[in-house]
Design a protein around this motif. Structure first.
Motif, PDB file in Angstrom:
ATOM      1  N   GLN A  80       0.835  -1.204   0.000  1.00  0.00           N
ATOM      2  CA  GLN A  80       0.000   0.000   0.000  1.00  0.00           C
ATOM      3  C   GLN A  80       0.871   1.256   0.000  1.00  0.00           C
ATOM      4  O   GLN A  80       0.586   2.236  -0.709  1.00  0.00           O
ATOM      5  N   ALA A  81       1.941   1.236   0.766  1.00  0.00           N
ATOM      6  CA  ALA A  81       2.826   2.403   0.829  1.00  0.00           C
ATOM      7  C   ALA A  81       3.461   2.691  -0.521  1.00  0.00           C
ATOM      8  O   ALA A  81       3.580   3.859  -0.933  1.00  0.00           O
ATOM      9  N   GLN A  82       3.878   1.653  -1.231  1.00  0.00           N
ATOM     10  CA  GLN A  82       4.480   1.850  -2.554  1.00  0.00           C
ATOM     11  C   GLN A  82       3.473   2.415  -3.551  1.00  0.00           C
ATOM     12  O   GLN A  82       3.783   3.324  -4.327  1.00  0.00           O
ATOM     13  N   VAL A  83       2.260   1.877  -3.520  1.00  0.00           N
ATOM     14  CA  VAL A  83       1.204   2.353  -4.418  1.00  0.00           C
ATOM     15  C   VAL A  83       0.894   3.813  -4.143  1.00  0.00           C
ATOM     16  O   VAL A  83       0.798   4.640  -5.062  1.00  0.00           O
ATOM     17  N   ASP A  84       0.750   4.149  -2.876  1.00  0.00           N
ATOM     18  CA  ASP A  84       0.370   5.520  -2.533  1.00  0.00           C
ATOM     19  C   ASP A  84       1.482   6.513  -2.825  1.00  0.00           C
ATOM     20  O   ASP A  84       1.221   7.667  -3.200  1.00  0.00           O
ATOM     21  N   ALA A  85       2.723   6.085  -2.680  1.00  0.00           N
ATOM     22  CA  ALA A  85       3.839   6.957  -3.056  1.00  0.00           C
ATOM     23  C   ALA A  85       3.832   7.226  -4.557  1.00  0.00           C
ATOM     24  O   ALA A  85       4.108   8.348  -5.006  1.00  0.00           O
ATOM     25  N   LEU A  86       3.505   6.200  -5.331  1.00  0.00           N
ATOM     26  CA  LEU A  86       3.438   6.371  -6.781  1.00  0.00           C
ATOM     27  C   LEU A  86       2.400   7.398  -7.190  1.00  0.00           C
ATOM     28  O   LEU A  86       2.669   8.292  -7.998  1.00  0.00           O
ATOM     29  N   ILE A  87       1.192   7.281  -6.654  1.00  0.00           N
ATOM     30  CA  ILE A  87       0.143   8.190  -7.115  1.00  0.00           C
ATOM     31  C   ILE A  87       0.374   9.613  -6.618  1.00  0.00           C
ATOM     32  O   ILE A  87       0.015  10.581  -7.296  1.00  0.00           O
ATOM     33  N   ARG A  88       1.034   9.755  -5.455  1.00  0.00           N
ATOM     34  CA  ARG A  88       1.416  11.097  -5.012  1.00  0.00           C
ATOM     35  C   ARG A  88       2.390  11.717  -6.006  1.00  0.00           C
ATOM     36  O   ARG A  88       2.272  12.894  -6.371  1.00  0.00           O
ATOM     37  N   ALA A  89       3.354  10.922  -6.416  1.00  0.00           N
ATOM     38  CA  ALA A  89       4.357  11.413  -7.360  1.00  0.00           C
ATOM     39  C   ALA A  89       3.725  11.776  -8.701  1.00  0.00           C
ATOM     40  O   ALA A  89       4.095  12.788  -9.322  1.00  0.00           O
ATOM     41  N   MET A  90       2.780  10.970  -9.153  1.00  0.00           N
ATOM     42  CA  MET A  90       2.135  11.226 -10.444  1.00  0.00           C
ATOM     43  C   MET A  90       1.377  12.552 -10.436  1.00  0.00           C
ATOM     44  O   MET A  90       1.427  13.321 -11.406  1.00  0.00           O
ATOM     45  N   VAL A  91       0.689  12.818  -9.347  1.00  0.00           N
ATOM     46  CA  VAL A  91      -0.054  14.084  -9.264  1.00  0.00           C
ATOM     47  C   VAL A  91       0.899  15.257  -9.118  1.00  0.00           C
ATOM     48  O   VAL A  91       0.752  16.287  -9.792  1.00  0.00           O
ATOM     49  N   TRP A  92       1.895  15.114  -8.255  1.00  0.00           N
ATOM     50  CA  TRP A  92       2.829  16.226  -8.055  1.00  0.00           C
ATOM     51  C   TRP A  92       3.541  16.592  -9.361  1.00  0.00           C
ATOM     52  O   TRP A  92       3.769  17.773  -9.654  1.00  0.00           O
ATOM     53  N   ALA A  93       3.842  15.607 -10.170  1.00  0.00           N
ATOM     54  CA  ALA A  93       4.569  15.856 -11.419  1.00  0.00           C
ATOM     55  C   ALA A  93       3.810  16.775 -12.366  1.00  0.00           C
ATOM     56  O   ALA A  93       4.413  17.527 -13.128  1.00  0.00           O
ATOM     57  N   VAL A  94       2.486  16.718 -12.330  1.00  0.00           N
ATOM     58  CA  VAL A  94       1.693  17.523 -13.275  1.00  0.00           C
ATOM     59  C   VAL A  94       1.016  18.725 -12.617  1.00  0.00           C
ATOM     60  O   VAL A  94       0.609  19.661 -13.309  1.00  0.00           O
ATOM     61  N   ALA A  95       0.894  18.702 -11.280  1.00  0.00           N
ATOM     62  CA  ALA A  95       0.105  19.741 -10.612  1.00  0.00           C
ATOM     63  C   ALA A  95       0.942  20.698  -9.784  1.00  0.00           C
ATOM     64  O   ALA A  95       0.398  21.626  -9.181  1.00  0.00           O
ATOM     65  N   LYS A  96       2.255  20.514  -9.760  1.00  0.00           N
ATOM     66  CA  LYS A  96       3.071  21.411  -8.939  1.00  0.00           C
ATOM     67  C   LYS A  96       3.109  22.808  -9.568  1.00  0.00           C
ATOM     68  O   LYS A  96       2.913  22.965 -10.788  1.00  0.00           O
ATOM     69  N   PRO A  97       3.324  23.817  -8.729  1.00  0.00           N
ATOM     70  CA  PRO A  97       3.355  25.196  -9.247  1.00  0.00           C
ATOM     71  C   PRO A  97       4.337  25.345 -10.400  1.00  0.00           C
ATOM     72  O   PRO A  97       5.445  24.802 -10.366  1.00  0.00           O
ATOM     73  N   GLY A  98       3.914  26.045 -11.399  1.00  0.00           N
ATOM     74  CA  GLY A  98       4.725  26.233 -12.605  1.00  0.00           C
ATOM     75  C   GLY A  98       4.355  25.251 -13.688  1.00  0.00           C
ATOM     76  O   GLY A  98       4.094  25.658 -14.835  1.00  0.00           O
ATOM     77  N   VAL A  99       4.262  23.986 -13.339  1.00  0.00           N
ATOM     78  CA  VAL A  99       3.867  22.970 -14.318  1.00  0.00           C
ATOM     79  C   VAL A  99       2.367  23.039 -14.584  1.00  0.00           C
ATOM     80  O   VAL A  99       1.930  22.950 -15.738  1.00  0.00           O
ATOM     81  N   ALA A 100       1.565  23.210 -13.535  1.00  0.00           N
ATOM     82  CA  ALA A 100       0.108  23.294 -13.717  1.00  0.00           C
ATOM     83  C   ALA A 100      -0.254  24.442 -14.650  1.00  0.00           C
ATOM     84  O   ALA A 100      -1.118  24.302 -15.530  1.00  0.00           O
ATOM     85  N   GLU A 101       0.403  25.575 -14.475  1.00  0.00           N
ATOM     86  CA  GLU A 101       0.130  26.728 -15.330  1.00  0.00           C
ATOM     87  C   GLU A 101       0.492  26.418 -16.789  1.00  0.00           C
ATOM     88  O   GLU A 101      -0.240  26.792 -17.718  1.00  0.00           O
ATOM     89  N   MET A 102       1.608  25.761 -16.967  1.00  0.00           N
ATOM     90  CA  MET A 102       2.047  25.416 -18.316  1.00  0.00           C
ATOM     91  C   MET A 102       1.062  24.463 -18.989  1.00  0.00           C
ATOM     92  O   MET A 102       0.706  24.638 -20.171  1.00  0.00           O
ATOM     93  N   ILE A 103       0.583  23.464 -18.245  1.00  0.00           N
ATOM     94  CA  ILE A 103      -0.365  22.506 -18.809  1.00  0.00           C
ATOM     95  C   ILE A 103      -1.685  23.191 -19.144  1.00  0.00           C
ATOM     96  O   ILE A 103      -2.281  22.932 -20.198  1.00  0.00           O
ATOM     97  N   ALA A 104      -2.150  24.073 -18.254  1.00  0.00           N
ATOM     98  CA  ALA A 104      -3.411  24.781 -18.509  1.00  0.00           C
ATOM     99  C   ALA A 104      -3.339  25.579 -19.806  1.00  0.00           C
ATOM    100  O   ALA A 104      -4.265  25.548 -20.629  1.00  0.00           O
ATOM    101  N   GLN A 105      -2.215  26.286 -19.997  1.00  0.00           N
ATOM    102  CA  GLN A 105      -2.078  27.093 -21.212  1.00  0.00           C
ATOM    103  C   GLN A 105      -1.933  26.200 -22.445  1.00  0.00           C
ATOM    104  O   GLN A 105      -2.530  26.490 -23.499  1.00  0.00           O
ATOM    105  N   GLN A 106      -1.178  25.122 -22.324  1.00  0.00           N
ATOM    106  CA  GLN A 106      -1.020  24.183 -23.435  1.00  0.00           C
ATOM    107  C   GLN A 106      -2.372  23.608 -23.848  1.00  0.00           C
ATOM    108  O   GLN A 106      -2.663  23.468 -25.036  1.00  0.00           O
TER     109      GLN A 106
END
Length: 472
Positions: free
Chosen positions: A35-61
């Motif tokens: 469970q810990a490995q799975v939850d670490a993965l999905i945290r990383a997946m969201v952070w990769a696309v939703a962190k400040p700077g990246v979220a703005e870039m994706i929205a504009q794209q």
């Protein structure tokens, strides 16, 4: 010609088969993750696309590529909706024993399905791949995302960001794959070859998903109908209807397509909607708008999720500064009244109802034409009215005193599961009413042990009661 077509189809089938093989190999590597490995993965997946700077870039794209909706709406989805979805599922137990029923002496164990084939629409291409991907991985599945061609670059960008994060977490990148050059044939082939289909998109694609021969979770047509009764806080209702109608320029199928005002508050509430930026169209403008939205009975892609000014210019009527949405008067429902259906634009049909019973009848007639089983809403301070509408409508969700498009797929202010995939039950031709999430993307093994005390059948007198006397 037939030989050439068969060759192309064979090539696409082989391409998808290679993707599925990669996906399946990756899924097998995480099939026994903790469970810990799975939850670490999905945290990383969201952070990769939703962190400040990246979220703005994706929205504009997303806006630049699709030319649908607006930056603010896209940013809210990629920055906030993905976080909210992660928060909603992060504490769920999805590995090993996930449920125990001591009364029936049953234990339920979660098992992955395998490869999820996911369809992503052009209207929500920024958050849909992320939400579907973390739901899949939460169940220790892999996922292949088939994007709408209008959003293929956005989809690739998002999937590549998640893949890079997955590798940094020590897992195989191929648990997330995308079809980078999409086509209808490739999407159909994916649905045939994967283990479960998660279909969000137009009715044709959902129908194809159900016809693929693979177990499929589909969604129904959206056409939200909102009732405002005589007990409602009208200022609150007007602002929330405006927010819902204009969010991402009505790209969502959950946008307020019809608003029913009961007679007692009709004039006052209509005035408040106008005060919020609603433009009431006259008969000539309504006719021009109808010609702009529908071409040969189908919604015109050129006006979907566009600004009021763009639509007005396209249709051929002036739109005053400050207009946020259009209001058209409507009385009927069905193909002879196209404004009773889904519009995918900042256009709402307004109906006048004598009372709540009339509003319920209108809701059912409107959604019998389009949107049955999806969602409706009510602004009311009467629990009796709320429950009456909920019991009498053929709908999976009744949102109470909330902006529909921001609420029925889950939000911080309600307890609905966070998703962009809304099942509509048998009313909408779907197999579930759920807000679809990871629990729909696993298999469950039920372990049944003998009861400590076996059940005993009651006597006929207890079991059948007065039925015996009536039937003999």
């Amino acid at each position: 010609m037939a030989t050439a077509l068969k060759t192309v189809q064979s090539s696409e089938a082989e391409e998808i088969a290679e993707l599925v093989a990669l996906s399946r190999a990756a899924q097998e590597q995480i099939a026994h993750y903790s469970q810990a490995q799975v939850d670490a993965l999905i945290r990383a997946m969201v952070w990769a696309v939703a962190k400040p700077g990246v979220a703005e870039m994706i929205a504009q794209q997303t806006v630049d590529e699709t030319q649908l909706g607006n930056y603010d709406g896209k940013y809210l989805k990629i920055f906030r909706k993905t976080r909210a979805t992660l928060m909603d599922i992060i504490d769920d137990k999805s590995v090993g024993v996930i449920e125990e029923d001591p009364v029936r002496n049953i234990v339920k164990i979660a098992k992955p399905v395998g490869v999820i084939g996911a369809l992503s629409p052009s209207t929500n291409p920024e958050a849909t791949p992320v939400i579907k991907a973390i739901s899949a991985v939460k169940g220790r599945n892999s996922i292949i995302v088939a994007p709408h061609p209008r959003a293929k670059l956005t989809n690739k960008l998002i999937c590549d960001l998640m893949r890079a994060a997955i590798v940094k977490m020590g897992a195989p990148a191929d648990i997330v794959l995308s079809i980078d050059i999409p086509s209808v044939e490739k999407t159909n082939e994916l649905m045939r070859q994967c283990d479960r289909v998660l279909a969000t998109g137009g009715s044709a694609m959902v129908t194809a998903a159900y016809s693929s021969g693979t177990p499929a979770l589909g969604v129904g047509v959206g056409n939200a109908v909102i009732t405002v009764d005589e007990t409602a806080d009208l200022d609150d209702a007007a602002e929330k209807i405006r927010l819902s109608k204009t969010l991402d320029l009505a790209a969502s199928c959950s946008s307020d397509n019809a608003v029913i005002l009961v007679d007692a508050i009709y004039d006052e509430m209509l005035a408040k909607l106008v005060g919020k930026g609603g433009l009431v169209l006259d008969d000539d403008q309504k006719a021009k708008l109808q010609g702009a939205i529908w071409v040969d009975g189908h919604i015109n892609a050129k006006v979907v999720a566009q600004t009021p000014k763009f639509i007005g210019d396209y249709a051929g009527f002036a739109v005053p500064e400050g207009t946020q949405f259009f209001i058209v008067h409507e009385t009927g429902a069905g193909p002879d009244h196209p404004f009773s259906g889904e519009k995918m634009t900042v256009t709402m049909a307004v109906y006048r109802a004598k009372d709540l019973d009339h509003a319920i009848d209108l809701t059912n007639r409107i959604q019998a034409y389009q949107g049955q089983g999806h969602s409706c809403g009510i602004y009311s301070r009467s629990d009796a009215n709320i429950m009456k509408l909920a019991e009498a409508t053929r709908t999976s969700r009744v949102m109470v005193n909330q902006p529909q498009s921001a609420s029925n797929s889950g939000n911080l202010w309600n307890g609905m599961r966070q998703t962009f995939s809304l099942g509509c039950g048998s009313w909408g031709g779907n197999g579930t009413n759920n807000n679809i999430t990871w629990r729909d993307l696993i298999n469950e093994t039920w372990v049944s042990k003998p009861l400590a005390v076996a059940k005993t059948l009651p006597s006929d007198e207890v079991l059948f009661g007065d039925v015996i006397a009536k039937l003999g």
